[in-house]
Write a protein that holds these residues in place. Structure first.
Motif: not given
Lengths: 313, 252
Positions: A196, B80, B82-83, B86-87, B89, B109-110, B113, B165
């Protein structure tokens, strides 16, 4: 049972050996000769410098040598103004060139679409090919009037020199740090993006740290290029061997660098005189500074390299 | 029937040079299952995985068709990215620890975010390391370099980095390629326990691994999804001759 192959192997190599070995011997020694000659020449240069410049450090009282007055005609040789001049110009150049060079390298390596890269890279390499005297000329004709119009007493200042030097060391900084960025494996970028990261976060947190040692080398080589440059700097810094009053305006005062001093005065000096020795003494100081920068770079890169390979094992 | 976690509809992918990598792929992947995508080399498996979280944006190619994640089209402009990543992964074949310590790797990553609170970071680090069966091996040296880990540990670290994540979907592209049998078994076991919380999409190392871990599987051949079905049927009684040939080792 085991003795058979162990006998067979040496006998075969012994047969092929003579012809092979002569060729090997010649090549090996040619390489050795080339390598040794470099070392010998460097050693000789250093000895020569010491012989010619050494007396300056012995004959001039230390207090005068590090004093603030450089009046060779009166026999006063204080190196401080020249050191300060070199320092101002070099540090100024580094402050301009390093961020600019890094940003350009990042743009070239990470952001620019291929067609832009194909145009920009040769252009930057061309910038490296411009003779320093031409850049000095440009500084004299184009940059100096600008600076004077902006309010400085004269256009020929440390700042003018710094800008010209910055543009001279930019190609080095850009191309070497771009190589370093390029060497960062694609997997790092994928790995960062896959959790991300945005493109900028990937560059800032992953790619730049991974390329750090290469970037340090780029910066150090850029500084090395800046501190040793003579002609362009001589043309645009005003050549006044005095220390500018300390303050924020000091970069807009004329200065004279160590290299420029040697170049300007060497032609008129009597060989073997104290003045002559002192100019070589300045050469020693320059040599020591560049050597220190190079070994510092080597040390920074060396420890990081060792840590990384140690980590892999 | 529950809504599909990921729904791929009529997806085509063409490389820059005009070669068609994926042809008319349509498949629904239900939640909380291990979906295995298998097939010979260069059949388009990785390409398909990279399309799910739009890592394909980095590659020069053209995608047509649609991928829906929780009913939402991932190719829309307003997504988005990046979002999304993250979902959904992703873990790669070659483990990619990032420069820095083990702890840094898990919190990269956290932090990106926007999670910065130490307690939460620590909780996620511990939880993800336990989920990927790495906690006992590294709990005393979270501060040491991630490069010092063994190959299998690095791969589990990358899995943990994804899990930290707390994604919806974990995508694994041949995660056991460089691992010895024992590490492979460890990773497979952790996958089993993970499907309660996540949807797992995986490209396996071999047909055997596919059969071991899959709930549902799809056979990809030359960019075409030949057959999709429940694992206990597909690996025992494949409907398509090509699937049967591949499974029984007649080619590939």
């Amino acid at each position: 049972m085991t003795s058979k192959p162990s006998l067979a192997t040496p006998s075969r190599t012994a047969e092929d050996a003579p012809r092979l070995r002569i060729g090997e011997w010649i090549i090996e020694n040619l390489i050795r000769l080339a390598g040794l000659s470099t070392i010998v020449i460097i050693g000789l240069i250093f000895l020569f410098l010491l012989r010619e410049g050494g007396p300056a450090f012995l004959d001039i009282p230390l207090r005068q040598l590090f004093g603030t007055r450089w009046y060779p005609i009166e026999g006063i040789y204080g190196l401080a103004p020249l050191l300060v001049g070199s320092l101002l110009v070099t540090v100024g150049a580094v402050i301009i060139a390093v961020p600019l060079g890094l940003i350009t390298a990042i743009y070239l390596g990470e952001i620019a679409p291929p067609w832009q890269r194909e145009i920009l890279k040769p252009l930057i390499e061309m910038l490296a090919g411009i003779p320093s005297i031409v850049l000095g000329f440009l500084g004299w004709v184009a940059l100096a009037p600008l600076i004077q119009n902006a309010g400085a007493a004269t256009g020929l200042t440390a700042f003018t020199g710094a800008v010209i030097l910055a543009y001279m060391s930019l190609p080095t900084i850009i191309s070497i740090s771009e190589d370093a960025l390029y060497a960062v494996p694609k997997e790092y970028r994928d790995g960062a993006l896959a959790i991300g990261a945005t493109q900028w976060q990937t560059i800032w947190r992953v790619v730049l740290p991974a390329a750090r040692s290469g970037i340090v080398i780029a910066v150090m080589l850029g500084i090395g290029r800046a501190i040793g440059e003579t002609m362009a700097v001589m043309m645009v810094t005003g050549n006044a061997a005095n220390i500018p009053a300390f303050g924020s305006g000091m970069i807009f005062e004329p200065v004279r660098t160590m290299t420029a001093t040697i170049a300007a005065e060497m032609g008129e000096v009597a060989q073997g005189s104290l003045h002559y020795n002192t100019l070589f003494g300045i050469g020693i100081v320059l040599f020591v500074i560049t050597f220190a920068i190079n070994s510092l770079a080597g040390r920074i890169v060396g420890t990081r390299g060792a840590r990384r390979s140690g980590g892999k094992l | 029937m529950t809504q599909a976690k990921i729904s791929i509809q009529n997806l085509y992918y063409t490389y820059e040079d005009g070669i068609e990598a994926l042809r008319d792929i349509s498949v629904d992947i239900p939640p909380n299952e291990i979906f295995v995508l298998f097939g010979p080399a260069r059949s388009g498996k990785s390409t398909l995985l990279r399309l799910l979280n739009r890592l394909s944006d980095l590659d020069d190619g053209l995608a047509q068709g649609a991928v829906y994640f929780n009913g939402q089209d991932v190719f829309t402009r307003s997504m988005n990215v990046s979002d999304l990543r993250r979902r959904i992964s992703m873990v790669f074949a070659i483990p990619t620890p990032l420069p820095g310590s083990i702890y840094d790797n898990l919190t990269y990553g956290l932090k990106m975010a926007g999670i910065r609170e130490k307690g939460e970071l620590d909780r996620r680090v511990e939880q993800s390391l336990k989920q990927s069966a790495l906690w006992d091996e590294v709990k005393d040296r979270l501060g040491s370099s991630a490069f010092a880990l063994s190959g299998g540990q690095k791969q589990r670290l990358c899995l943990a980095r994804s899990l930290a994540l707390e994604p919806d979907v974990v995508v694994l592209d041949n995660p056991t390629s460089g691992l010895d049998p024992i590490s492979t078994a460890t990773v497979e076991e952790s996958l089993y326990s993970l499907k309660e919380r996540y949807t797992i999409i995986m490209v396996p190392h071999s047909v055997q691994q596919a059969a071991r871990v899959a709930d549902r599987a799809g056979f990809l051949l030359d960019g075409e999804l030949v057959e999709v079905g429940k694992a206990d049927k597909l690996f025992v009684q494949p409907q398509d001759q090509r699937t049967e040939d591949y499974i029984t080792g007649r080619f590939g």
